[in-house]
Design a protein around this motif. Structure first.
Motif, PDB file in Angstrom:
ATOM      1  N   GLN A 160      54.070  43.032  40.632  1.00  0.00           N
ATOM      2  CA  GLN A 160      52.830  43.095  39.864  1.00  0.00           C
ATOM      3  C   GLN A 160      51.725  43.603  40.782  1.00  0.00           C
ATOM      4  O   GLN A 160      51.511  43.050  41.854  1.00  0.00           O
ATOM      5  CB  GLN A 160      52.432  41.715  39.343  1.00  0.00           C
ATOM      6  CG  GLN A 160      53.285  41.197  38.231  1.00  0.00           C
ATOM      7  CD  GLN A 160      52.786  39.838  37.752  1.00  0.00           C
ATOM      8  OE1 GLN A 160      52.316  39.035  38.545  1.00  0.00           O
ATOM      9  NE2 GLN A 160      52.891  39.606  36.457  1.00  0.00           N
ATOM     10  N   PRO A 161      51.032  44.655  40.361  1.00  0.00           N
ATOM     11  CA  PRO A 161      49.895  45.109  41.174  1.00  0.00           C
ATOM     12  C   PRO A 161      48.734  44.121  41.043  1.00  0.00           C
ATOM     13  O   PRO A 161      48.682  43.319  40.108  1.00  0.00           O
ATOM     14  CB  PRO A 161      49.543  46.465  40.567  1.00  0.00           C
ATOM     15  CG  PRO A 161      50.060  46.404  39.176  1.00  0.00           C
ATOM     16  CD  PRO A 161      51.253  45.493  39.198  1.00  0.00           C
ATOM     17  N   ASP A 162      47.828  44.175  41.971  1.00  0.00           N
ATOM     18  CA  ASP A 162      46.648  43.320  41.929  1.00  0.00           C
ATOM     19  C   ASP A 162      45.679  43.877  40.886  1.00  0.00           C
ATOM     20  O   ASP A 162      45.314  45.055  40.930  1.00  0.00           O
ATOM     21  CB  ASP A 162      45.996  43.274  43.304  1.00  0.00           C
ATOM     22  CG  ASP A 162      44.808  42.338  43.349  1.00  0.00           C
ATOM     23  OD1 ASP A 162      44.835  41.309  42.631  1.00  0.00           O
ATOM     24  OD2 ASP A 162      43.849  42.629  44.084  1.00  0.00           O
ATOM     25  N   LEU A 163      45.261  43.049  39.940  1.00  0.00           N
ATOM     26  CA  LEU A 163      44.388  43.488  38.857  1.00  0.00           C
ATOM     27  C   LEU A 163      43.053  43.995  39.390  1.00  0.00           C
ATOM     28  O   LEU A 163      42.518  44.987  38.887  1.00  0.00           O
ATOM     29  CB  LEU A 163      44.162  42.361  37.850  1.00  0.00           C
ATOM     30  CG  LEU A 163      43.280  42.667  36.652  1.00  0.00           C
ATOM     31  CD1 LEU A 163      43.838  43.826  35.836  1.00  0.00           C
ATOM     32  CD2 LEU A 163      43.109  41.447  35.777  1.00  0.00           C
ATOM     33  N   ASN A 188      48.941  46.710  32.855  1.00  0.00           N
ATOM     34  CA  ASN A 188      50.114  46.337  32.059  1.00  0.00           C
ATOM     35  C   ASN A 188      51.209  47.396  32.116  1.00  0.00           C
ATOM     36  O   ASN A 188      52.397  47.059  32.045  1.00  0.00           O
ATOM     37  CB  ASN A 188      49.715  46.065  30.617  1.00  0.00           C
ATOM     38  CG  ASN A 188      48.968  44.771  30.470  1.00  0.00           C
ATOM     39  OD1 ASN A 188      49.123  43.849  31.264  1.00  0.00           O
ATOM     40  ND2 ASN A 188      48.113  44.691  29.456  1.00  0.00           N
ATOM     41  N   LEU A 189      50.828  48.660  32.224  1.00  0.00           N
ATOM     42  CA  LEU A 189      51.834  49.713  32.336  1.00  0.00           C
ATOM     43  C   LEU A 189      52.604  49.629  33.654  1.00  0.00           C
ATOM     44  O   LEU A 189      53.736  50.103  33.745  1.00  0.00           O
ATOM     45  CB  LEU A 189      51.178  51.095  32.219  1.00  0.00           C
ATOM     46  CG  LEU A 189      50.724  51.512  30.836  1.00  0.00           C
ATOM     47  CD1 LEU A 189      49.915  52.809  30.906  1.00  0.00           C
ATOM     48  CD2 LEU A 189      51.915  51.693  29.911  1.00  0.00           C
ATOM     49  N   ASN A 190      52.003  49.027  34.675  1.00  0.00           N
ATOM     50  CA  ASN A 190      52.620  48.975  35.992  1.00  0.00           C
ATOM     51  C   ASN A 190      53.226  47.619  36.343  1.00  0.00           C
ATOM     52  O   ASN A 190      53.788  47.468  37.422  1.00  0.00           O
ATOM     53  CB  ASN A 190      51.588  49.374  37.055  1.00  0.00           C
ATOM     54  CG  ASN A 190      51.248  50.831  36.935  1.00  0.00           C
ATOM     55  OD1 ASN A 190      52.049  51.685  37.258  1.00  0.00           O
ATOM     56  ND2 ASN A 190      50.058  51.128  36.443  1.00  0.00           N
TER      57      ASN A 190
END
Length: 113
Positions: A38-41, A30-32
């Motif tokens: 959106q980064p990959d979770l 969430n910080l990124n």
């Protein structure tokens, strides 16, 4: 802020109780997240897991397990760097609070004089 710094910041906020690996990964994710990227979770979660495992191997490591499966915290008992991180992040939080000036005396004009 790099993932490592974000992990350490979150661990300093949760304190002695620690945090679950998946919750920590969600916080870092969430910080990124931004409007445009959106980064990959799964990648973030894998990075967080590897970072925690790598930095919690010895009793003098920066991070330690809380005793509950999957929960980690900063190792403030055996690591001077972890104690210093707790102090630095606490000072940061104190500095962010705005100071409210209180007037020493009422300098307003009276309407009934």
């Amino acid at each position: 802020m790099a993932y490592e710094q974000q992990i350490l910041h979150i661990l300093s906020e949760v304190g002695e109780r620690g945090i679950n690996v998946s919750m920590l990964a969600k916080h870092v994710y969430n910080l990124n997240c931004t409007l445009f990227s959106q980064p990959d979770l799964q990648e973030v979660k894998q990075f967080v897991q590897q970072y925690l495992l790598k930095n919690s191997k010895s009793p003098q490591s920066l991070i330690e397990s809380t005793g509950r499966r999957g929960y980690y915290r900063l190792n403030t008992g055996n690591n001077a760097d972890a104690r210093q991180l707790m102090l630095e992040f606490r000072e940061e939080l104190v500095e962010e609070e705005p100071e409210i000036e209180k007037p020493s005396q009422d300098l307003s004009l009276s309407l009934f004089d």
